[in-house]
Design a protein around this motif. Structure first.
Motif, PDB file in Angstrom:
ATOM      1  N   ILE A 165       7.809   4.190  -1.771  1.00  0.00           N
ATOM      2  CA  ILE A 165       7.236   4.817  -0.579  1.00  0.00           C
ATOM      3  C   ILE A 165       8.060   4.388   0.623  1.00  0.00           C
ATOM      4  N   CYS A 166       8.752   5.345   1.228  1.00  0.00           N
ATOM      5  CA  CYS A 166       9.655   5.039   2.344  1.00  0.00           C
ATOM      6  C   CYS A 166       8.928   5.228   3.668  1.00  0.00           C
ATOM      7  N   VAL A 167       8.980   4.208   4.491  1.00  0.00           N
ATOM      8  CA  VAL A 167       8.302   4.229   5.787  1.00  0.00           C
ATOM      9  C   VAL A 167       9.306   3.781   6.847  1.00  0.00           C
ATOM     10  N   SER A 168       9.493   4.610   7.864  1.00  0.00           N
ATOM     11  CA  SER A 168      10.484   4.290   8.886  1.00  0.00           C
ATOM     12  C   SER A 168       9.962   3.251   9.874  1.00  0.00           C
ATOM     13  N   LEU A 169      10.795   2.273  10.162  1.00  0.00           N
ATOM     14  CA  LEU A 169      10.441   1.287  11.184  1.00  0.00           C
ATOM     15  C   LEU A 169      10.849   1.777  12.576  1.00  0.00           C
ATOM     16  N   ALA A 170      11.412   2.989  12.645  1.00  0.00           N
ATOM     17  CA  ALA A 170      11.800   3.540  13.938  1.00  0.00           C
ATOM     18  C   ALA A 170      10.569   3.955  14.738  1.00  0.00           C
ATOM     19  N   ALA A 171       9.471   4.212  14.031  1.00  0.00           N
ATOM     20  CA  ALA A 171       8.230   4.599  14.707  1.00  0.00           C
ATOM     21  C   ALA A 171       7.190   3.503  14.502  1.00  0.00           C
ATOM     22  N   GLU A 172       6.123   3.598  15.260  1.00  0.00           N
ATOM     23  CA  GLU A 172       5.055   2.612  15.097  1.00  0.00           C
ATOM     24  C   GLU A 172       4.454   2.734  13.702  1.00  0.00           C
ATOM     25  N   LEU A 173       4.175   1.602  13.080  1.00  0.00           N
ATOM     26  CA  LEU A 173       3.636   1.630  11.722  1.00  0.00           C
ATOM     27  C   LEU A 173       2.250   2.271  11.712  1.00  0.00           C
ATOM     28  N   ASP A 174       2.041   3.135  10.746  1.00  0.00           N
ATOM     29  CA  ASP A 174       0.726   3.746  10.571  1.00  0.00           C
ATOM     30  C   ASP A 174       0.222   3.284   9.203  1.00  0.00           C
ATOM     31  N   LEU A 175      -0.573   2.220   9.223  1.00  0.00           N
ATOM     32  CA  LEU A 175      -1.018   1.624   7.957  1.00  0.00           C
ATOM     33  C   LEU A 175      -1.866   2.593   7.149  1.00  0.00           C
ATOM     34  N   GLY A 176      -2.651   3.388   7.854  1.00  0.00           N
ATOM     35  CA  GLY A 176      -3.487   4.372   7.165  1.00  0.00           C
ATOM     36  C   GLY A 176      -2.638   5.348   6.360  1.00  0.00           C
ATOM     37  N   ARG A 177      -1.520   5.724   6.940  1.00  0.00           N
ATOM     38  CA  ARG A 177      -0.640   6.652   6.248  1.00  0.00           C
ATOM     39  C   ARG A 177      -0.037   5.991   5.006  1.00  0.00           C
ATOM     40  N   ILE A 178       0.324   4.722   5.159  1.00  0.00           N
ATOM     41  CA  ILE A 178       0.892   3.997   4.014  1.00  0.00           C
ATOM     42  C   ILE A 178      -0.144   3.912   2.894  1.00  0.00           C
ATOM     43  N   GLU A 179      -1.386   3.656   3.272  1.00  0.00           N
ATOM     44  CA  GLU A 179      -2.448   3.584   2.262  1.00  0.00           C
ATOM     45  C   GLU A 179      -2.603   4.910   1.533  1.00  0.00           C
ATOM     46  N   ARG A 180      -2.443   5.983   2.270  1.00  0.00           N
ATOM     47  CA  ARG A 180      -2.595   7.288   1.631  1.00  0.00           C
ATOM     48  C   ARG A 180      -1.444   7.569   0.663  1.00  0.00           C
ATOM     49  N   PHE A 181      -0.247   7.180   1.056  1.00  0.00           N
ATOM     50  CA  PHE A 181       0.868   7.344   0.133  1.00  0.00           C
ATOM     51  C   PHE A 181       0.676   6.465  -1.102  1.00  0.00           C
ATOM     52  N   LEU A 182       0.100   5.285  -0.887  1.00  0.00           N
ATOM     53  CA  LEU A 182      -0.165   4.398  -2.023  1.00  0.00           C
ATOM     54  C   LEU A 182      -1.164   5.027  -2.984  1.00  0.00           C
ATOM     55  N   ALA A 183      -2.186   5.641  -2.416  1.00  0.00           N
ATOM     56  CA  ALA A 183      -3.185   6.299  -3.266  1.00  0.00           C
ATOM     57  C   ALA A 183      -2.503   7.382  -4.093  1.00  0.00           C
ATOM     58  N   LEU A 184      -1.582   8.066  -3.472  1.00  0.00           N
ATOM     59  CA  LEU A 184      -0.832   9.108  -4.152  1.00  0.00           C
ATOM     60  C   LEU A 184      -0.007   8.504  -5.288  1.00  0.00           C
ATOM     61  N   ALA A 185       0.654   7.394  -4.988  1.00  0.00           N
ATOM     62  CA  ALA A 185       1.478   6.730  -6.007  1.00  0.00           C
ATOM     63  C   ALA A 185       0.616   6.255  -7.164  1.00  0.00           C
ATOM     64  N   MET A 186      -0.585   5.762  -6.839  1.00  0.00           N
ATOM     65  CA  MET A 186      -1.479   5.262  -7.879  1.00  0.00           C
ATOM     66  C   MET A 186      -1.935   6.387  -8.796  1.00  0.00           C
TER      67      MET A 186
END
Ligand code: GDP
Ligand code: ZN
Length: 390
Positions: free
Chosen positions: A130-151
């Motif tokens: 799951i690739c997340v850019s550090l160029a923008a402010e971190l959106d933890l909720g979005r990361i969690e959603r991608f994780l759910a997708l990966a799971m």
């Protein structure tokens, strides 16, 4: 090694191991393939599928094969990038894919249409990056959603109705924070990594920069352990990362194979590539288009600590809102459970309800009733207001 040095007919099983190993062929696959090898078929891994034809990497190079033979009624079993197959040997014209070997994992997107089937985007995946850019402010909720997708990929839960296949091992998610060079200092970077770790318990979190090369070796080492797919929003740096992992030599090797014997040049797109440092990368347009709404299962796994707390609530059907003996609310009060985390969980559960409703007629009917009731209440309230002001 040159392919022309191979025996014309494929008979020795050890040569298949040798040449397909970079593509993930292993002893288990070898064992599965024994009956097909006896029939003189070639083992191979599907690189891409295009209108019923697919490119398959085999011990004799990349060949083009027709999937007509294995066209199933179940769209989940359509030949897909990442599949291991048995294809006709050389000299067969046309050449067919004869069988699909059992899939270990599959990445499925739930369709937006009314049909309940999903669409298989890639199969036999070991790592979901799951690739997340550090160029923008971190959106933890979005990361969690991608994780759910990966799971949902890892468990194959989305495919339970596909009972003929077994899903013994799962894909492991990895969060890769890209463009680390844009973070001003190492301390800030370590805090960002820690933040993401709280949203992804038990999931490795790496910070990398394709610009400086920092962390790429760590990612390459992870990728070496199997087949990986890259997920993430557009602009997250997936292409750049893929290029960093691939390097130029592999691309050159891939581009020059034409062994389907018909004088037709087999163009090899980058859909499935053996990485120079080991492992395989799958990068398809379909995977690129995966949206967050595809997260269907896996929420429980992403929020394992909340599910665990919920198991200790006094009431079996506790909604964790105001119930007495609610372990989730108790953890919230004590500070053990961050409020943001519970909010994310609730939000995802609500969205899940919606996604399930899309595919489950009964749930859909229930939701509709619910909306109607709410709509009627809303309307009544509006009329009451209007009445008051009329
Ligand atoms: P994709 O849409 O996820 O494939 O993202 P791209 O790989 O196309 O990258 C999006 C943008 O981010 C491009 O302008 C890249 O040059 C930039 N980018 C990618 N990796 C890095 C990095 O490590 N550092 C910096 N500073 N920029 C990067
Ligand atoms: Zn509760």
């Amino acid at each position: 090694m040159s392919f022309s040095s191979l025996p014309g007919s494929f008979s020795s099983s050890s040569s298949s191991v040798h040449l397909l190993q970079p593509y993930g062929w292993d002893a288990d696959r070898e064992a599965e393939f024994v009956p097909f090898a006896r029939q003189g078929l070639l083992p191979g891994r599907v690189v891409r599928v295009d209108r019923g034809l697919c490119d398959v990497i085999t011990p004799v190079g990349t060949v083009r094969a027709d999937t007509e033979f294995v066209v199933p009624r179940d769209p989940m079993k359509v030949v897909c990038t990442g599949d291991w197959v048995a294809v006709d040997p050389e000299g067969s014209s046309p050449r067919y894919v004869r069988t699909l070997l059992p899939r270990r994992t599959a990445f499925v997107r739930s369709t937006s249409s009314k049909r309940s089937e999903g669409q298989v985007l890639a199969t036999n995946i070991d790592h979901v990056v799951i690739c997340v850019s550090l160029a923008a402010e971190l959106d933890l909720g979005r990361i969690e959603r991608f994780l759910a997708l990966a799971m949902s990929c890892s468990t194959g839960e989305a495919l339970l109705h596909n009972a003929a296949d077994s899903w013994e091992s799962g894909a492991r998610p990895v969060v890769v924070l890209t463009k680390a060079d844009l973070v001003p200092d190492a301390v800030t970077l370590s805090y960002l990594v820690q933040d993401v770790e709280t949203a992804a318990p038990g999931v490795p979190v790496l910070a990398v920069s394709a610009a400086t090369g920092d962390g790429i070796d760590v990612l390459a080492a992870v990728a070496a352990g199997g087949t990986s797919v890259l997920l993430g929003q557009s602009g997250a740096g997936k292409s750049t990362l893929a290029n960093a992992l691939i390097g130029e030599d592999v691309m050159d090797v891939q581009a020059t194979r034409d062994v389907d014997g018909k004088g037709r040049h087999t163009t090899t797109t980058r859909n499935l590539l053996a990485l120079p440092g080991g492992g395989v990368l799958i990068d398809t347009p379909g995977l690129r288009g995966v949206g967050l709404w595809d997260a269907q299962t896996g929420v429980g796994q992403v929020f394992a600590e909340i599910e665990e707390l919920a198991g200790r609530c006094r009431f079996h059907d506790c909604a964790h809102t105001a119930e007495p003996g609610c372990a989730v609310l108790a953890a919230l009060d004590s500070g053990e459970l961050p409020e943001r985390r519970l909010d994310s969980y609730r939000k995802l559960m609500r969205e899940n309800q919606w996604i399930v409703a899309k595919t489950d007629a009964r749930a859909r009917a229930e939701l509709r009733r619910d909306w109607k009731r709410k709509g009627a209440e809303g309307k009544a309230a509006m009329e009451a207001k209007r009445g008051r002001w009329a």
